[in-house]
Write a protein that holds these residues in place. Structure first.
Motif, PDB file in Angstrom:
ATOM      1  N   HIS A   1      58.349  25.145  51.157  1.00 48.46           N
ATOM      2  CA  HIS A   1      59.514  25.598  50.421  1.00 48.46           C
ATOM      3  C   HIS A   1      59.784  24.681  49.236  1.00 48.46           C
ATOM      4  O   HIS A   1      60.177  25.114  48.162  1.00 48.46           O
TER       5      HIS A   1
ATOM      6  N   GLN B   1      66.611  23.502  48.915  1.00 46.35           N
ATOM      7  CA  GLN B   1      65.478  23.014  49.643  1.00 46.35           C
ATOM      8  C   GLN B   1      65.900  22.496  50.980  1.00 46.35           C
ATOM      9  O   GLN B   1      65.212  22.651  51.957  1.00 46.35           O
TER      10      GLN B   1
ATOM     11  N   GLY C   1      67.591  23.551  52.293  1.00 48.42           N
ATOM     12  CA  GLY C   1      67.478  24.809  52.971  1.00 48.42           C
ATOM     13  C   GLY C   1      68.666  25.075  53.823  1.00 48.42           C
ATOM     14  O   GLY C   1      69.787  24.788  53.500  1.00 48.42           O
TER      15      GLY C   1
ATOM     16  N   TYR D   1      65.424  33.437  48.349  1.00 48.02           N
ATOM     17  CA  TYR D   1      65.836  32.189  47.737  1.00 48.02           C
ATOM     18  C   TYR D   1      66.929  32.448  46.730  1.00 48.02           C
ATOM     19  O   TYR D   1      67.912  31.715  46.636  1.00 48.02           O
TER      20      TYR D   1
ATOM     21  N   HIS E   1      59.940  35.670  49.506  1.00 46.49           N
ATOM     22  CA  HIS E   1      60.659  34.412  49.658  1.00 46.49           C
ATOM     23  C   HIS E   1      61.550  34.163  48.456  1.00 46.49           C
ATOM     24  O   HIS E   1      62.662  33.650  48.578  1.00 46.49           O
TER      25      HIS E   1
ATOM     26  N   TRP F   1      57.564  29.379  56.186  1.00 44.97           N
ATOM     27  CA  TRP F   1      58.010  28.578  55.058  1.00 44.97           C
ATOM     28  C   TRP F   1      58.523  27.238  55.537  1.00 44.97           C
ATOM     29  O   TRP F   1      59.710  27.044  55.766  1.00 44.97           O
TER      30      TRP F   1
END
Lengths: 154, 647
Positions: B249, B581, B583, B290, B286, B244
């Motif tokens: 992502h 995002q 992340g 998430y 995912h 990812w």
């Protein structure tokens, strides 16, 4: 001193450390990890422990000497010391750390000071004992002997 | 150490299957050569561990900084089979590292610490650690870590692959074998592991909830085929593991936003993303992770609150895109529930289902879906209504229903059941005493009590954090309650008197700011997917995790973490997503304090998770684990109790 005597002394000495609770079975685990490929493993690890602990104890002293003690800094240090001392089998040091932590939680400065003293005391004790132990081992090895395996019969 | 061992260690999980491509020799050697990454800031322990692992014939890489470990892992995604990490590290909390590894690399992670308190152990469980070792670590404990690798692989292999996969031929066969094995394994899960964690019992169940990485990896594995990235030989059958990347992502997040977090389904996300080679399973796993992240970010609050309020109060479709189903309680959690809404909610009381409905759509105009008292008193009639709530109802459905202009009574009730939001409002508006009494309610209490615990301290404006930031002592309770709540739901709302005591306690312990963010996220998560929660053990797990994590936070400057995270989280969902995002990056930043932040993320994710239901077993298991303490007695958990979790 004759080799056999030295070996016996070493064994007795080591046993006494266990009996006194200065060391616990984790130390035996370390000893078992030592082998020909790594003949100094135990002393290396212990030396590492001493170095690290000296640093931690120093930091602890500094932290506790502050006007306002930041327990959030003190606790992690004690926690780490607890972890490393337990990893090498320094039982009494570890136990002292456990007590230390409870005082930290209570944010008891006075109590923490006392604990620090206690931890230091135990630490110097085990340091001293282990250094003696290693000396004995070195003497044996220097005399061409083999370090006897620790018997767990006691 | 990081060389891809030809099938050695990596992906050998199915040693028994013996079907590893060209892995015959490897199989024999397994588990030697298992590539372990060990992370600990204590140099003494690190050296000892390294030596022990080498003695077990594993390949060891040691690292004393979490950040370094992460970058090592990132650079070499398939270079390791398993990670062992300390919990307390100066630069990053071990649990955060755990999350990252689970999300990005999907490797089994073992946590370890000199801290053997149940709360921390539980945290490890809920964060998805495959095991938890107490220092001093003994050789025996390390000898068997390979089982985690095997287990994970088998689980993944046994997942039926529905999508393409080059490795169909190979994986199919293996899969069958794996499935058989897995079934056997599942049956004998108890004997299966040497690791003490009861989490590993019931692989099937565990996979789902044990850790997002576990479940997602399982699915993903199917899709991706063997994850032996290092085995080039493979067969064309081997599907590359999905990485990812940031772009991927972002695409994912965009798709999720477009669909709306609650409504985001892997299939649709997949369609929107339109990435060749990506499978639904990849996306599903995912997505799960998430959601956990979002939950933890606790960002749901602001955004959701607004929407929640609207939806609840006005009965309109939640204006918020994300959590339409957030009930008043969640709103409270988010801290945005206006006092009046709350009052309305409270006023309506729970005695009547109508009470659940917010103004516009709800009779009595009180969003407080559940009057604490009524909830607690466990109005059977009401409960029955809840019972009537289609348990099978997908969260989405529920959301849909709810969105239709206010929730129907049933929905409200369900929401009440979910317990989150309902409690909250009440807590806020009610004085403490009331809250205490309301705590009675078993179902909701889980969440509510937590929330109340937190909110009590505060004015109505703060509620959100309450649930999450439970003081450690209460945290356990809250989580338990929560889990109980969930379990209850699953069990058709058994009437349990949650440890009300905890609620009051919680109330007093609540930390205003910190909890807010956390709570919001958690609340949001709960409300929106109240049904999910009910029916999804996984969600529960996440919620629990967030709750647990929050509870544990206070040991580590929770409030700081929370407040900071809250600020971050208080952005709209989009922002959250952005954060998401970013992340892990933002994750780290936000959570500089460690623990706290991680919790927040969790809450966020959990909030959005509504895909996975049918995890009653897992839920029960999880609940049981957390069900220690007073709550335990109330609930008839049959599986795990925290005491059973060997560490």
């Amino acid at each position: 001193m004759e080799l056999v005597q030295m070996q016996k002394s070493l064994q007795d000495y080591t046993k006494s450390l266990f009996l006194e609770g200065v060391l616990d079975s984790q130390f035996l685990q370390l000893q078992q990890l030592q082998d020909e490929s790594n003949p100094d493993f135990v002393s290396q690890v212990v030396t590492l422990f001493f170095q690290d602990s000296d640093r931690i104890l120093n930091d602890l002293s500094l932290s506790l000497d502050q006007q306002v003690v930041d327990f959030k800094k003190v606790d992690p240090h004690v926690h780490q010391l607890k972890g490393s001392s337990s990893s090498i089998g320094a039982q009494r040091v570890k136990n002292a750390c456990v007590v230390f932590r409870t005082f930290c939680e209570q944010q008891n400065v006075e109590g923490c000071h006392r604990c620090l003293q206690q931890v230091k005391q135990e630490y110097y004790l085990v340091k001293n004992r282990l250094e003696t132990l290693f000396k004995l081992e070195q003497q044996i090895v220097a005399s061409g002997g083999v370090i006897p395996a620790m018997e767990l019969g006691f | 150490m990081m060389n891809p061992l030809n099938g050695r260690g990596g992906g050998l999980g199915g040693s028994s299957s013996g079907k590893n491509q060209g892995g015959e020799s490897v199989v024999e050697m397994f588990p030697s050569g298992l590539r372990v990454l060990v992370v600990d800031d204590d140099p003494t322990c690190l050296v000892i561990l390294e030596k022990m692992l080498r003695t077990c014939l594993y390949e060891v890489t040691k690292c004393n900084r979490a950040e370094m470990a992460l970058s090592l892992l990132r650079k070499n995604k398939h270079g390791f089979d398993i990670v062992i990490s300390d919990v307390h590290m100066p630069d990053m909390d071990g649990f955060k590292l755990l999350e990252h590894v689970g999300l990005e690399m999907d490797l089994p992670v073992i946590m370890m610490s000199a801290d053997d308190s149940k709360s921390v152990v539980l945290k490890g469980v809920t964060h998805g650690a495959v095991d938890y070792l107490i220092k001093p670590v003994r050789m025996e404990a390390l000898k068997n870590i390979w089982q985690h690798v095997v287990r994970k692989r088998r689980i993944e292999w046994s997942m039926p692959t529905t999508t393409h996969s080059g490795s169909v031929e190979e994986t199919t066969g293996e899969r069958q074998q794996q499935q058989q094995q897995q079934q056997r394994e599942a049956v004998s899960a108890d004997d299966d592991d040497n690791n003490s964690s009861s989490v590993n019992e019931g692989n099937n169940n565990n996979n789902n909830w044990r850790s997002s990485s576990g479940s997602s990896s399982r699915k993903r594995k199917d899709e991706e085929g063997e994850e032996q990235g290092d085995e080039e030989d493979a067969s064309n059958l081997k599907k590359p593991r999905v990485v990812w990347s940031v772009e991927l992502h972002q695409q994912f997040v965009a798709a999720v936003n477009q669909l709306g977090v609650e409504k985001a389904v892997p299939k649709k996300i997949l369609e929107l993303m339109n990435v060749p080679g990506l499978t639904r399973e990849n996306v599903a796993s995912h997505l799960q992770k998430y959601r956990i992240y979002l939950r933890r970010l606790g960002g749901v609050s602001q955004h959701h609150q607004g929407s929640l309020n609207n939806s609840f109060m006005t009965g309109q479709d939640a204006s918020f895109g994300s959590l339409p189903t957030l009930n008043a309680f969640d709103l409270q959690a988010l801290g945005q529930l206006p006092a009046q809404s709350l009052a309305q909610l409270q006023a309506s009381g729970l005695t009547r289902p109508a009470a659940l409905v917010s103004k516009p759509g709800f009779p009595g105009g009180s969003t407080t879906i559940v009057d604490e008292r009524s909830i607690f008193s466990f109005d059977n009639s009401k409960m029955n209504l809840l019972h009537g709530v289609p348990t099978g109802m997908e969260p989405r459905q529920l959301a849909g229903l709810q969105q239709q202009h206010g929730m129907t009574i049933q929905q409200q009730i369900a929401a009440v059941r979910a317990g989150h939001s309902l409690r909250r409002p009440q807590q806020q508006t009610f004085s403490r005493p009331q809250q205490s009494s309301s705590i009675r309610q078993p179902m909701l209490p889980n969440r509510v009590s937590e929330i109340s615990g937190f909110s009590s301290g505060r004015s109505s404006s703060i509620p959100e954090s309450s649930s999450r930031v439970l003081p450690t002592s209460y945290a356990n309770l809250s989580t338990q309650q929560q889990s109980l709540a969930f379990s209850n739901f699953q069990q058709e709302l058994p009437v349990n008197s949650f440890p009300l005591a905890s609620a009051p306690g919680l109330l007093s312990l609540r930390k205003p700011h910190s909890s807010a963010s956390e709570v919001n996220s958690s609340e949001a998560g709960f409300t929106t997917s109240s049904y999910d929660m009910l029916f999804s053990s996984r969600q529960n797990d996440w919620d629990l995790r967030s709750m647990l994590s929050s509870s544990h936070q206070d040991a580590f400057s929770n409030s700081e973490a929370y407040s900071s995270s809250r600020n971050n989280n208080n952005t709209s969902r989009n922002q959250q997503q952005q954060q998401q995002q970013q992340g892990m990056v933002s994750h780290h930043q936000v959570y500089g304090n460690g623990g706290g932040s991680s919790l927040k993320v969790k809450s966020e994710t959990m909030a959005f998770h509504e895909q996975y239901s049918n995890q009653e077993d897992l839920m029960s298991a999880l609940l049981k684990q957390e069900g220690i303490g007073p709550v335990d007695t109330e609930f008839d958990f049959d599986a795990y109790s925290i005491d059973d979790i060997p560490v």
